[in-house]
Design a protein around this motif. Structure first.
Motif, PDB file in Angstrom:
ATOM      1  N   UNK A  48      -2.342  -2.477   0.823  1.00  0.00           N
ATOM      2  CA  UNK A  48      -1.535  -1.733   1.786  1.00  0.00           C
ATOM      3  C   UNK A  48      -1.584  -0.259   1.435  1.00  0.00           C
ATOM      4  N   UNK A  49      -1.710   0.608   2.414  1.00  0.00           N
ATOM      5  CA  UNK A  49      -1.690   2.035   2.101  1.00  0.00           C
ATOM      6  C   UNK A  49      -0.295   2.475   1.670  1.00  0.00           C
ATOM      7  N   UNK A  50      -0.226   3.398   0.735  1.00  0.00           N
ATOM      8  CA  UNK A  50       1.067   3.896   0.279  1.00  0.00           C
ATOM      9  C   UNK A  50       1.462   3.375  -1.082  1.00  0.00           C
ATOM     10  N   UNK A 110      13.671   5.306  -2.654  1.00  0.00           N
ATOM     11  CA  UNK A 110      13.653   5.146  -4.105  1.00  0.00           C
ATOM     12  C   UNK A 110      12.908   6.303  -4.774  1.00  0.00           C
ATOM     13  N   UNK A 111      11.842   6.757  -4.160  1.00  0.00           N
ATOM     14  CA  UNK A 111      11.114   7.918  -4.670  1.00  0.00           C
ATOM     15  C   UNK A 111      12.002   9.152  -4.665  1.00  0.00           C
ATOM     16  N   UNK A 160       5.409   3.179  -3.210  1.00  0.00           N
ATOM     17  CA  UNK A 160       6.357   3.965  -2.431  1.00  0.00           C
ATOM     18  C   UNK A 160       5.920   4.033  -0.969  1.00  0.00           C
ATOM     19  N   UNK A 161       5.980   2.911  -0.296  1.00  0.00           N
ATOM     20  CA  UNK A 161       5.660   2.903   1.121  1.00  0.00           C
ATOM     21  C   UNK A 161       6.903   3.266   1.931  1.00  0.00           C
TER      22      UNK A 161
END
Length: 56
Positions: free
Chosen positions: A7-9, A19-20, A12-13
């Protein structure tokens, strides 16, 4: 074995991007607290107990 498509990201999607930002804000607060309290530290050689010139 079946492989899941990546999955891209990464971690930290969009789902947990908050959360980031919580981590970034906590890091900035920690740096500000460190800089703000830097002058309150004890400096060696000033005040306190005198250091003897020679050990017995």
């Amino acid at each position: 074995m079946s492989q899941h498509p990546s999955k891209p990201g990464g971690v930290f999607n969009k789902k947990n991007k908050w959360l980031l930002w919580v981590g970034v804000i906590l890091m900035i607060l920690a740096m500000v607290a460190y800089v703000a309290t830097l002058d309150e530290s004890e400096v060696p050689g000033r005040g306190g107990e005198p250091v003897p010139e020679e050990a017995p």
